[in-house]
Design a protein around this motif. Structure first.
Motif, PDB file in Angstrom:
ATOM      1  N   ASN A  19       0.834  -1.206   0.000  1.00  0.00           N
ATOM      2  CA  ASN A  19       0.000   0.000   0.000  1.00  0.00           C
ATOM      3  C   ASN A  19       0.869   1.256   0.000  1.00  0.00           C
ATOM      4  N   ALA A  20       1.938   1.210   0.819  1.00  0.00           N
ATOM      5  CA  ALA A  20       2.808   2.381   0.927  1.00  0.00           C
ATOM      6  C   ALA A  20       3.465   2.662  -0.420  1.00  0.00           C
ATOM      7  N   ILE A  21       3.951   1.602  -1.074  1.00  0.00           N
ATOM      8  CA  ILE A  21       4.611   1.787  -2.377  1.00  0.00           C
ATOM      9  C   ILE A  21       3.601   2.310  -3.394  1.00  0.00           C
ATOM     10  N   GLU A  22       2.408   1.716  -3.364  1.00  0.00           N
ATOM     11  CA  GLU A  22       1.373   2.124  -4.320  1.00  0.00           C
ATOM     12  C   GLU A  22       0.914   3.563  -4.095  1.00  0.00           C
ATOM     13  N   ALA A  23       1.114   4.063  -2.866  1.00  0.00           N
ATOM     14  CA  ALA A  23       0.680   5.433  -2.575  1.00  0.00           C
ATOM     15  C   ALA A  23       1.716   6.456  -3.058  1.00  0.00           C
ATOM     16  N   MET A  24       2.868   5.964  -3.555  1.00  0.00           N
ATOM     17  CA  MET A  24       3.933   6.891  -3.977  1.00  0.00           C
ATOM     18  C   MET A  24       4.298   6.675  -5.439  1.00  0.00           C
ATOM     19  N   ILE A  76       6.065   4.152   7.763  1.00  0.00           N
ATOM     20  CA  ILE A  76       5.825   5.560   7.467  1.00  0.00           C
ATOM     21  C   ILE A  76       6.106   5.791   5.994  1.00  0.00           C
ATOM     22  N   ASP A  77       5.111   6.277   5.267  1.00  0.00           N
ATOM     23  CA  ASP A  77       5.370   6.551   3.853  1.00  0.00           C
ATOM     24  C   ASP A  77       5.230   8.035   3.553  1.00  0.00           C
ATOM     25  N   GLU A  78       5.647   8.409   2.371  1.00  0.00           N
ATOM     26  CA  GLU A  78       5.556   9.814   1.956  1.00  0.00           C
ATOM     27  C   GLU A  78       4.577   9.924   0.790  1.00  0.00           C
ATOM     28  N   GLY A  79       3.506   9.139   0.885  1.00  0.00           N
ATOM     29  CA  GLY A  79       2.577   9.036  -0.238  1.00  0.00           C
ATOM     30  C   GLY A  79       1.450  10.048  -0.208  1.00  0.00           C
ATOM     31  N   CYS A  80       0.399   9.709  -0.955  1.00  0.00           N
ATOM     32  CA  CYS A  80      -0.700  10.652  -1.179  1.00  0.00           C
ATOM     33  C   CYS A  80      -1.531  10.932   0.073  1.00  0.00           C
ATOM     34  N   GLY A  81      -1.486  10.009   1.053  1.00  0.00           N
ATOM     35  CA  GLY A  81      -2.270  10.225   2.260  1.00  0.00           C
ATOM     36  C   GLY A  81      -3.716   9.763   2.089  1.00  0.00           C
ATOM     37  N   ILE A  82      -4.422   9.723   3.204  1.00  0.00           N
ATOM     38  CA  ILE A  82      -5.816   9.258   3.186  1.00  0.00           C
ATOM     39  C   ILE A  82      -6.680  10.353   3.812  1.00  0.00           C
ATOM     40  N   THR A 111      -9.483   2.449  -3.525  1.00  0.00           N
ATOM     41  CA  THR A 111      -9.495   3.607  -4.414  1.00  0.00           C
ATOM     42  C   THR A 111      -8.653   3.304  -5.650  1.00  0.00           C
ATOM     43  N   LYS A 112      -8.222   2.024  -5.732  1.00  0.00           N
ATOM     44  CA  LYS A 112      -7.343   1.664  -6.848  1.00  0.00           C
ATOM     45  C   LYS A 112      -8.119   0.914  -7.909  1.00  0.00           C
ATOM     46  N   GLU A 113      -7.726   1.183  -9.152  1.00  0.00           N
ATOM     47  CA  GLU A 113      -8.434   0.556 -10.261  1.00  0.00           C
ATOM     48  C   GLU A 113      -8.376  -0.968 -10.171  1.00  0.00           C
ATOM     49  N   LYS A 114      -7.183  -1.475  -9.807  1.00  0.00           N
ATOM     50  CA  LYS A 114      -7.050  -2.932  -9.744  1.00  0.00           C
ATOM     51  C   LYS A 114      -7.006  -3.426  -8.303  1.00  0.00           C
ATOM     52  N   GLY A 115      -7.419  -2.599  -7.375  1.00  0.00           N
ATOM     53  CA  GLY A 115      -7.357  -2.984  -5.960  1.00  0.00           C
ATOM     54  C   GLY A 115      -8.451  -3.979  -5.608  1.00  0.00           C
ATOM     55  N   THR A 116      -8.234  -4.707  -4.508  1.00  0.00           N
ATOM     56  CA  THR A 116      -9.267  -5.636  -4.045  1.00  0.00           C
ATOM     57  C   THR A 116      -9.972  -5.054  -2.824  1.00  0.00           C
ATOM     58  N   GLY A 117      -9.282  -4.172  -2.127  1.00  0.00           N
ATOM     59  CA  GLY A 117      -9.867  -3.642  -0.897  1.00  0.00           C
ATOM     60  C   GLY A 117      -9.965  -4.712   0.175  1.00  0.00           C
ATOM     61  N   LEU A 118      -9.134  -5.726   0.063  1.00  0.00           N
ATOM     62  CA  LEU A 118      -9.167  -6.796   1.071  1.00  0.00           C
ATOM     63  C   LEU A 118      -7.970  -6.731   2.008  1.00  0.00           C
ATOM     64  N   GLY A 119      -6.900  -6.075   1.539  1.00  0.00           N
ATOM     65  CA  GLY A 119      -5.641  -6.068   2.288  1.00  0.00           C
ATOM     66  C   GLY A 119      -5.801  -5.598   3.726  1.00  0.00           C
ATOM     67  N   LEU A 120      -6.426  -4.443   3.889  1.00  0.00           N
ATOM     68  CA  LEU A 120      -6.530  -3.894   5.240  1.00  0.00           C
ATOM     69  C   LEU A 120      -7.479  -4.714   6.098  1.00  0.00           C
ATOM     70  N   MET A 121      -8.534  -5.233   5.464  1.00  0.00           N
ATOM     71  CA  MET A 121      -9.481  -6.033   6.229  1.00  0.00           C
ATOM     72  C   MET A 121      -8.794  -7.279   6.794  1.00  0.00           C
TER      73      MET A 121
HETATM   74  P1  ADP Z   1      -6.223  -2.222  -1.991  1.00  0.00           P
HETATM   75  O1  ADP Z   1      -4.777  -1.979  -1.742  1.00  0.00           O
HETATM   76  O2  ADP Z   1      -6.492  -3.440  -2.789  1.00  0.00           O
HETATM   77  O3  ADP Z   1      -6.929  -1.025  -2.527  1.00  0.00           O
HETATM   78  P2  ADP Z   1      -6.370  -2.245   0.876  1.00  0.00           P
HETATM   79  O4  ADP Z   1      -7.360  -2.805   1.822  1.00  0.00           O
HETATM   80  O5  ADP Z   1      -4.960  -2.671   1.021  1.00  0.00           O
HETATM   81  O6  ADP Z   1      -6.903  -2.539  -0.573  1.00  0.00           O
HETATM   82  O7  ADP Z   1      -6.419  -0.668   0.997  1.00  0.00           O
HETATM   83  C1  ADP Z   1      -7.652  -0.023   0.909  1.00  0.00           C
HETATM   84  C2  ADP Z   1      -7.505   1.434   0.524  1.00  0.00           C
HETATM   85  O8  ADP Z   1      -6.904   2.141   1.586  1.00  0.00           O
HETATM   86  C3  ADP Z   1      -6.622   1.711  -0.647  1.00  0.00           C
HETATM   87  O9  ADP Z   1      -7.320   1.563  -1.866  1.00  0.00           O
HETATM   88  C4  ADP Z   1      -6.175   3.131  -0.408  1.00  0.00           C
HETATM   89  O10 ADP Z   1      -7.134   4.043  -0.851  1.00  0.00           O
HETATM   90  C5  ADP Z   1      -6.126   3.227   1.096  1.00  0.00           C
HETATM   91  N1  ADP Z   1      -4.767   3.097   1.618  1.00  0.00           N
HETATM   92  C6  ADP Z   1      -4.260   2.049   2.294  1.00  0.00           C
HETATM   93  N2  ADP Z   1      -2.984   2.276   2.659  1.00  0.00           N
HETATM   94  C7  ADP Z   1      -2.658   3.505   2.183  1.00  0.00           C
HETATM   95  C8  ADP Z   1      -1.471   4.313   2.237  1.00  0.00           C
HETATM   96  N3  ADP Z   1      -0.343   3.898   2.811  1.00  0.00           N
HETATM   97  N4  ADP Z   1      -1.530   5.537   1.659  1.00  0.00           N
HETATM   98  C9  ADP Z   1      -2.667   5.962   1.051  1.00  0.00           C
HETATM   99  N5  ADP Z   1      -3.798   5.249   0.966  1.00  0.00           N
HETATM  100  C10 ADP Z   1      -3.809   4.033   1.520  1.00  0.00           C
END
Ligand code: ADP
Ligand code: MG
Length: 480
Positions: free
Chosen positions: A388-393, A416-422, A437-447
């Motif tokens: 997620n951190a890499i994808e945010a940058m 700690i990342d220097e990405g887009c933030g939430i 919020t990602k086009e190819k995301g699953t939204g399962l990682g955090l869950m």
């Molecule tokens: P996915 O990565 O497949 O989108 P996750 O459950 O891992 O699913 O993350 C859900 C959402 O949380 C992401 O789509 C993103 O919008 C937000 N997010 C998670 N980690 C970060 C981060 N480090 N910086 C910015 N946004 C994040």
């Protein structure tokens, strides 16, 4: 007296007698002392006494002590010619009480009141019936008012005449807002024609129907609901109203989808493990032949050999790690050095990091004791967060991974990342499945990560600032 007028009198008497004898209400007359003078058969039936017995009694003899006041009120009313109902109880010959509604009228002869009539209607049965109806109603109301399904009553034209309180927390509308409106208004425009057709069929055929459609929430979103509509007939066999029981299926649909998705992920995981296995064998062969080639050449110290071997080792590590993660394993808690664990996952993400111009930096204190955890699961969590951190940058930057002891009982892993933030308002939604919020995301990682950390009796803290970066802190207890 002429025979004519005598006949008339006789006829009048007969009329009076038949009114008395055949009257369904109990009628008695009293003299001015309250003694029974006359009673009809209905009165005998109500009181259980025979006419002869009654004629030797006084009206008050049939009264309960507590009702004496009411009965004197009844008698007083007769004298003031006031024709209102008084409700009281008579003591039946068998000792039980009979509830009646009584009216009293004066008997006037030669301009003088000589006694009173009391007309009594037995309402015991009616009261019992009313009570039964009330109790039945209360029971149904209790069900409707406490149901977590939506219960509604509609007119045959579809106007809502009753909406259960559950509408408030399921649909966001208070029942008063709904009552008087057409139910169809709240159905998704695309689903309206089908429901309208089925509703019309139901009214015509007088048969219940079941339908699935989207129902509008007050916030503008739609719930997927399953609804059963049952027509209720009036005594003439026409549809009088329609009872609707509506159940919210949104959660069920979501978990079905989740199940399907995770099934797909598991299949992909298995495939990947198979692929990894297939890569490892040729890799071993390549490595072996490379070493053989090197031993046979005169130019053994050419830097290409070292480069190739170290790259091969890297592939090997990645494939091994990958297989380890993908292989379904029994959950096994063991003592794990978290620093070594972190070191082992970094190579897995390095390629992606380099592609994104992201540098992963670790700050690992030396005095970190081992923790009890399920190694693979914790790896999975850290990989999720790192990814997620890499994808945010997308423009590159740094990710810092820091491990330290926290209050002696826990360790804290910070990413700690220097990405887009939430955005702040989104943070509470992050553990929800399919929030991405990602086009190819699953939204399962955090869950999944939340679940795993929860199982480890740990907790996750997320803080973020738009345009500055995100900090994820994972706290894990040192001993479980
Ligand atoms: P996915 O990565 O497949 O989108 P996750 O459950 O891992 O699913 O993350 C859900 C959402 O949380 C992401 O789509 C993103 O919008 C937000 N997010 C998670 N980690 C970060 C981060 N480090 N910086 C910015 N946004 C994040
Ligand atoms: Mg993710």
């Amino acid at each position: 007296m002429s025979s004519n007028s005598q006949e008339k009198l006789l006829e009048q008497e007969q009329r009076y007698i038949s009114l008395l004898e055949n009257n369904p209400d109990g009628i008695c007359s009293l003299d001015l002392t309250g003694q029974f003078v006359e009673v009809n058969p209905a009165y005998e039936r109500i009181t259980g006494y025979s006419k002869t017995e009654l004629l030797s009694l006084r009206y008050l003899d049939l009264m309960f002590e507590e009702d004496r006041l009411t009965s004197s009120e009844l008698i007083a009313k007769a004298f003031s010619v006031e024709l209102t109902d008084v409700q009281l109880r008579l003591m039946h010959k068998q000792g039980f009480s009979v509830e009646i509604i009584a009216k009293s009228v004066p008997i006037i002869v030669n301009h003088r009141v000589v006694g009173i009539y009391i007309i009594s209607k037995d309402i015991t049965e009616r009261n019992l019936m009313e009570q039964a109806v009330r109790e039945g109603e209360a029971k149904y109301r209790l069900i409707a008012e406490n149901s977590t399904d939506l219960i509604g009553i509609l007119a045959p034209q579809g106007t809502i005449s009753y909406a259960s309180p559950s509408h408030q927390f399921i649909l966001g509308y208070s029942p008063e807002v709904l009552e008087g409106r057409k139910a169809i208004e709240f159905i998704h425009p695309e689903d309206q024609p089908a429901v309208r057709g089925e509703f019309a069929d139901m009214i015509r055929l007088k048969l219940p129907f079941q339908a699935e459609f989207r129902y509008r929430h007050q916030n503008g979103g739609y719930l997927i609901v399953e609804s059963r509509l049952i027509p209720v007939m009036d005594p003439h066999g026409e549809v009088d109203s329609v009872v609707a029981v509506v159940r919210d299926l949104t959660e069920r649909k979501k978990s079905e989808e989740l199940l399907q998705k995770s099934e797909k992920l598991a299949v992909i995981g298995q495939l990947a493990a198979g692929v990894a296995h297939e890569i490892r064998n040729p890799l071993t062969a390549i490595k072996g032949f490379l070493q053989l080639l090197r031993s046979k050449t005169t130019d053994q110290h050419h830097p290409y050999y070292d480069l190739m071997l170290s790259e091969l080792n890297r592939i090997n590590t990645i494939v091994n790690e990958f297989m380890y993660l993908a292989k379904p394993q029994a959950v096994q808690f063991q003592q794990v050095d978290i620093r070594a664990l972190i070191q082992s996952i970094i190579p897995l993400l390095e390629t992606q990091a380099i592609l994104n111009s992201v540098q992963i930096k670790t700050i690992l204190n030396h005095d970190i004791p081992p923790i009890t955890c399920e190694e693979n699961q914790i790896k999975q969590v850290l990989i999720n967060f790192l990814k997620n951190a890499i994808e945010a940058m997308p423009q590159g930057g740094h990710v810092f991974i820091e491990v330290e002891c926290f209050h002696e009982a826990e360790i804290k892993i910070s990413l700690i990342d220097e990405g887009c933030g939430i955005p702040e308002e989104r943070i509470p939604r992050l553990g929800e499945p399919f929030y991405t919020t990602k086009e190819k995301g699953t939204g399962l990682g955090l869950m999944v990560s939340h679940k795993i950390i929860e199982n480890h009796r740990g907790r996750i803290h997320i803080s973020s600032e738009i345009g500055v970066g995100t900090t994820i802190e994972v706290f894990l207890p040192l001993a479980i």
